[in-house]
Design a protein around this motif. Structure first.
Motif, PDB file in Angstrom:
ATOM      1  N   ALA A 151       0.837  -1.209   0.000  1.00 45.44           N
ATOM      2  CA  ALA A 151       0.000   0.000   0.000  1.00 45.44           C
ATOM      3  C   ALA A 151       0.869   1.255   0.000  1.00 45.44           C
ATOM      4  CB  ALA A 151      -0.933   0.001   1.204  1.00 45.44           C
ATOM      5  N   ALA A 152       1.921   1.268   0.812  1.00 47.32           N
ATOM      6  CA  ALA A 152       2.821   2.424   0.856  1.00 47.32           C
ATOM      7  C   ALA A 152       3.604   2.532  -0.449  1.00 47.32           C
ATOM      8  CB  ALA A 152       3.773   2.301   2.044  1.00 47.32           C
ATOM      9  N   TRP A 153       4.041   1.395  -1.000  1.00 50.30           N
ATOM     10  CA  TRP A 153       4.771   1.434  -2.261  1.00 50.30           C
ATOM     11  C   TRP A 153       3.933   2.041  -3.370  1.00 50.30           C
ATOM     12  CZ3 TRP A 153       7.081  -4.225  -2.259  1.00 50.30           C
ATOM     13  CH2 TRP A 153       8.109  -4.291  -1.310  1.00 50.30           C
ATOM     14  N   GLU A 154       2.646   1.736  -3.381  1.00 41.66           N
ATOM     15  CA  GLU A 154       1.768   2.294  -4.413  1.00 41.66           C
ATOM     16  C   GLU A 154       1.662   3.807  -4.305  1.00 41.66           C
ATOM     17  OE1 GLU A 154      -1.885   0.203  -3.976  1.00 41.66           O
ATOM     18  OE2 GLU A 154      -1.117  -1.681  -4.837  1.00 41.66           O
ATOM     19  N   ARG A 155       1.916   4.338  -3.094  1.00 37.04           N
ATOM     20  CA  ARG A 155       1.919   5.789  -2.901  1.00 37.04           C
ATOM     21  C   ARG A 155       3.305   6.383  -3.133  1.00 37.04           C
ATOM     22  NH1 ARG A 155      -0.770   4.042   1.835  1.00 37.04           N
ATOM     23  NH2 ARG A 155       1.083   4.603   3.085  1.00 37.04           N
ATOM     24  N   GLY A 156       4.259   5.524  -3.504  1.00 33.48           N
ATOM     25  CA  GLY A 156       5.617   5.989  -3.719  1.00 33.48           C
ATOM     26  C   GLY A 156       6.380   6.221  -2.433  1.00 33.48           C
ATOM     27  N   GLU A 157       5.999   5.492  -1.356  1.00 36.50           N
ATOM     28  CA  GLU A 157       6.614   5.677  -0.047  1.00 36.50           C
ATOM     29  C   GLU A 157       7.207   4.360   0.458  1.00 36.50           C
ATOM     30  OE1 GLU A 157       3.383   6.899   2.379  1.00 36.50           O
ATOM     31  OE2 GLU A 157       3.070   8.810   1.340  1.00 36.50           O
ATOM     32  N   ASP A 158       8.083   4.474   1.434  1.00 35.95           N
ATOM     33  CA  ASP A 158       8.570   3.283   2.107  1.00 35.95           C
ATOM     34  C   ASP A 158       7.440   2.655   2.901  1.00 35.95           C
ATOM     35  OD1 ASP A 158      11.125   3.664   1.159  1.00 35.95           O
ATOM     36  OD2 ASP A 158      11.858   4.648   2.982  1.00 35.95           O
ATOM     37  N   GLY A 159       7.392   1.327   2.896  1.00 36.82           N
ATOM     38  CA  GLY A 159       6.429   0.621   3.720  1.00 36.82           C
ATOM     39  C   GLY A 159       7.159  -0.088   4.835  1.00 36.82           C
ATOM     40  N   TYR A 160       6.703  -1.321   5.185  1.00 38.37           N
ATOM     41  CA  TYR A 160       7.465  -2.096   6.158  1.00 38.37           C
ATOM     42  C   TYR A 160       8.866  -2.307   5.621  1.00 38.37           C
ATOM     43  CZ  TYR A 160       8.662  -5.589   9.613  1.00 38.37           C
ATOM     44  OH  TYR A 160       9.296  -6.267  10.627  1.00 38.37           O
ATOM     45  N   PRO A 164      11.198  -0.193  -3.328  1.00 34.78           N
ATOM     46  CA  PRO A 164      12.217  -0.732  -4.237  1.00 34.78           C
ATOM     47  C   PRO A 164      12.766   0.343  -5.167  1.00 34.78           C
ATOM     48  CG  PRO A 164      10.318  -2.193  -4.126  1.00 34.78           C
ATOM     49  CD  PRO A 164       9.920  -0.924  -3.437  1.00 34.78           C
ATOM     50  N   ASP A 165      14.040   0.220  -5.499  1.00 32.23           N
ATOM     51  CA  ASP A 165      14.669   1.152  -6.434  1.00 32.23           C
ATOM     52  C   ASP A 165      14.459   0.719  -7.880  1.00 32.23           C
ATOM     53  OD1 ASP A 165      16.115   3.107  -4.648  1.00 32.23           O
ATOM     54  OD2 ASP A 165      16.965   1.238  -3.892  1.00 32.23           O
ATOM     55  N   LYS A 166      14.100  -0.563  -8.052  1.00 35.30           N
ATOM     56  CA  LYS A 166      13.862  -1.059  -9.408  1.00 35.30           C
ATOM     57  C   LYS A 166      12.901  -2.229  -9.331  1.00 35.30           C
ATOM     58  CE  LYS A 166      16.225  -3.117 -13.409  1.00 35.30           C
ATOM     59  NZ  LYS A 166      17.523  -3.588 -13.963  1.00 35.30           N
TER      60      LYS A 166
END
Length: 212
Positions: A151-160, A164-166
């Motif tokens: 969920a955080a990755w989809e917002r462009g943020e760090d999650g747990y 990812p950089d790629k």
């Protein structure tokens, strides 16, 4: 005559007047505790049960930490005074262990487990498989970490896990993710608890795809 004294960490107790040799009384007998306090050479001492209670450690730990071998290795715990085939420890020394030695060792432990340095180019990409191996996580545990992060990755943020950089499609299904080495190192060093196996989630009913 008995005099009363209070010290932080020990229940209210009664101490015998100081005598050159020794004098003992049971404390909290009505409560059924029965831990003794003995004045030895002008200083209140307690037995192993009292030492365990004061320091918040088990009696076995007290025995181990106050052994000649442990003290020679720098445990910081006091040597016992033996009287009547029983070990006694100065309350003041135990309070030092509780207030200084134990917190200091805990801080050193936190520093050891939180500070890792990953060798190699800090900007080189590390795969999910390598990342998972560094923190010693099984497939199901890693899959849970990923699920908690999406969920955080989809917002462009760090999650747990850090963002990812790629990312690229896996050869069969799923996604292959990569992180720069320095970001993996920073994440590990900012985690609470130990480097490996911290906050391990409960295993799912089935293992997720290893490519996640």
């Amino acid at each position: 005559m008995l005099v009363e004294e209070r010290r932080p960490g020990l229940p209210h107790r009664r101490l015998a007047d100081d005598v050159p040799a020794a004098s003992t009384v049971n404390r909290d007998q009505q409560a059924g505790v029965g831990v003794e306090i003995r004045n030895i050479d002008g200083r209140p001492h307690t037995d192993i049960a009292g030492a365990a209670e004061l320091t918040g450690r088990s009696q076995q730990t007290v025995r181990l930490k106050t052994s000649p071998k442990a003290r020679a290795q720098g445990s910081g715990w006091p040597a016992p005074t033996l009287q009547g085939k029983k070990a006694w420890f100065a309350v003041e020394d135990l309070e030092h262990v509780r207030d200084v030695v134990i917190p200091r060792l805990a801080e050193l432990h936190r520093a050891r487990v939180h500070h890792v340095s990953l060798e190699g180019d800090p900007d080189a990409l590390i795969s999910a498989t390598e990342f998972r191996g560094i923190i010693d996580q099984q497939n199901w545990g890693w899959g849970k970490y990923v699920e908690l992060s999406k969920a955080a990755w989809e917002r462009g943020e760090d999650g747990y896990l850090p963002l990812p950089d790629k990312q690229e499609p896996a050869p069969v299904q799923g996604v292959v993710r990569y992180w720069r080495r320095h970001r993996v190192q920073e994440w590990i060093n900012s985690r609470p608890g130990k480097v490996a196996g911290v906050a391990t989630p409960e295993p799912p009913t089935h293992s997720p795809d290893g490519t996640t």
